[in-house]
Motif scaffolding. Structure first.
Motif, PDB file in Angstrom:
ATOM      1  N   PRO A  35     -16.929  -5.608   7.919  1.00 30.59           N
ATOM      2  CA  PRO A  35     -17.066  -4.831   9.158  1.00 30.59           C
ATOM      3  C   PRO A  35     -15.846  -3.942   9.367  1.00 30.59           C
ATOM      4  N   ALA A  36     -16.100  -2.695   9.690  1.00 26.39           N
ATOM      5  CA  ALA A  36     -14.992  -1.762   9.909  1.00 26.39           C
ATOM      6  C   ALA A  36     -14.101  -2.220  11.053  1.00 26.39           C
ATOM      7  N   ALA A  37     -14.654  -3.000  11.987  1.00 24.50           N
ATOM      8  CA  ALA A  37     -13.856  -3.479  13.117  1.00 24.50           C
ATOM      9  C   ALA A  37     -12.680  -4.338  12.666  1.00 24.50           C
ATOM     10  N   LEU A  38     -12.794  -4.970  11.487  1.00 26.31           N
ATOM     11  CA  LEU A  38     -11.691  -5.787  10.976  1.00 26.31           C
ATOM     12  C   LEU A  38     -10.587  -4.921  10.379  1.00 26.31           C
ATOM     13  N   ALA A  39     -10.972  -3.788   9.775  1.00 27.81           N
ATOM     14  CA  ALA A  39      -9.983  -2.899   9.166  1.00 27.81           C
ATOM     15  C   ALA A  39      -9.391  -1.919  10.178  1.00 27.81           C
ATOM     16  N   LEU A  69      -5.819   0.441  10.242  1.00 25.77           N
ATOM     17  CA  LEU A  69      -5.930   1.864   9.908  1.00 25.77           C
ATOM     18  C   LEU A  69      -5.837   2.782  11.120  1.00 25.77           C
ATOM     19  N   LEU A  70      -6.346   2.306  12.259  1.00 19.84           N
ATOM     20  CA  LEU A  70      -6.427   3.160  13.443  1.00 19.84           C
ATOM     21  C   LEU A  70      -5.548   2.696  14.595  1.00 19.84           C
ATOM     22  N   GLY A  71      -5.155   1.421  14.590  1.00 19.98           N
ATOM     23  CA  GLY A  71      -4.310   0.917  15.660  1.00 19.98           C
ATOM     24  C   GLY A  71      -4.928   1.123  17.032  1.00 19.98           C
ATOM     25  N   ARG A  72      -4.104   1.521  17.996  1.00 21.41           N
ATOM     26  CA  ARG A  72      -4.588   1.685  19.368  1.00 21.41           C
ATOM     27  C   ARG A  72      -5.470   2.919  19.542  1.00 21.41           C
ATOM     28  N   TRP A  73      -5.615   3.707  18.484  1.00 15.40           N
ATOM     29  CA  TRP A  73      -6.458   4.894  18.554  1.00 15.40           C
ATOM     30  C   TRP A  73      -7.910   4.597  18.163  1.00 15.40           C
ATOM     31  N   ARG A  74      -8.223   3.324  17.933  1.00 19.95           N
ATOM     32  CA  ARG A  74      -9.591   3.018  17.535  1.00 19.95           C
ATOM     33  C   ARG A  74     -10.534   3.111  18.729  1.00 19.95           C
ATOM     34  N   THR A  75     -11.669   3.706  18.483  1.00 15.56           N
ATOM     35  CA  THR A  75     -12.736   3.851  19.460  1.00 15.56           C
ATOM     36  C   THR A  75     -14.035   3.479  18.763  1.00 15.56           C
TER      37      THR A  75
END
Length: 239
Positions: free
Chosen positions: A123-127, A131-137
């Motif tokens: 799942p991309a939510a684990l990576a 990779l995205l840190g606090r910028w993940r949406t």
């Protein structure tokens, strides 16, 4: 005088599919070409250098940008001093196997662990935190999932192993042109040691630090483009 352009070598996924916003931000000042790697072929660094070389511009000046995984490829090509190369840009990248910030695990250990994972089902939510840190949406996590699914798992495993044992530091000494390093201040994959080792070989390098995660070009596209274009504007003009 021929206009300057920028050839981008993408990160671990090798597709460059998520570099569209960066290319658009660069376009008003520097046209961008993104060179994708074969998604179903497990090519090592030596083979990827050979793959990229024929795609280098021959009749116009250009910047060569190596993102993350592609840094060693860009370094080795720049060390060959190809005609037309006006400058080298490294983004959240490394010359030799990087260490993980604040982690006891080496990249070689991480690569061995990843080999046992079915990456096609990861799942991309684990990576995303790495990779995205606090910028993940949700939108960015969905796009990251698309990247993970776009490349054969065996190819991703192979690239992880290659990155965990690469050493292109000696090639840095042969680079004659200017070098810019874009540093992601919130990088959770490539520690500051990688930049320090590069600076030891190339003390004259320029550095721009951005408040960004490892996916710097994806999350801070406009800021990255502004930094590169400002640096490029000060380079010696070439015919």
């Amino acid at each position: 005088m021929n206009p300057l352009r920028c050839l981008v070598l993408p990160g671990m996924d090798g597709s460059g599919a998520w570099l569209d916003e960066f290319a658009a931000a660069m376009a008003p000042r520097l046209p961008v070409e993104i060179l994708a790697y074969p998604p179903q072929r497990a090519l090592g660094y030596d083979e990827l250098v050979d793959f990229v070389r024929p795609h280098l511009p021959q009749a116009e000046p250009y910047l060569l940008l190596g993102e993350s995984f592609s840094g060693p490829i860009a370094i080795r090509l720049a060390a060959q001093r190809p005609p037309g190369l006006a400058g080298l840009v490294l983004c959240a990248s490394f010359a030799s196997a990087p260490s993980l910030p604040g982690s006891p695990l080496s990249t070689r250990t991480l690569a061995r662990l990843a080999t046992a994972l079915p990456l096609q089902y990861l799942p991309a939510a684990l990576a995303a935190p790495l990779l995205l840190g606090r910028w993940r949406t949700p939108e960015r996590i969905e796009r990251l999932q698309g990247l993970l699914h776009s490349v054969a798992p065996a190819v991703l495993h192979h690239r992880l192993r290659e990155a965990s044992r690469v050493d292109a530091e000696a090639a840095l000494a042969a680079i004659a042109g200017p070098l810019l390093y874009l540093r992601a201040e919130r990088d959770r994959l490539v520690s500051a040691d990688s930049l320090a080792r590069i600076r030891t070989r190339v003390p004259s390098l320029s550095e721009v630090a951005l408040d960004a995660p490892h996916f710097l070009l994806q999350v801070r596209a406009a800021a990255a483009a502004q930094a590169i274009c400002a640096w490029a504007a000060a380079l010696p003009t070439r015919a």
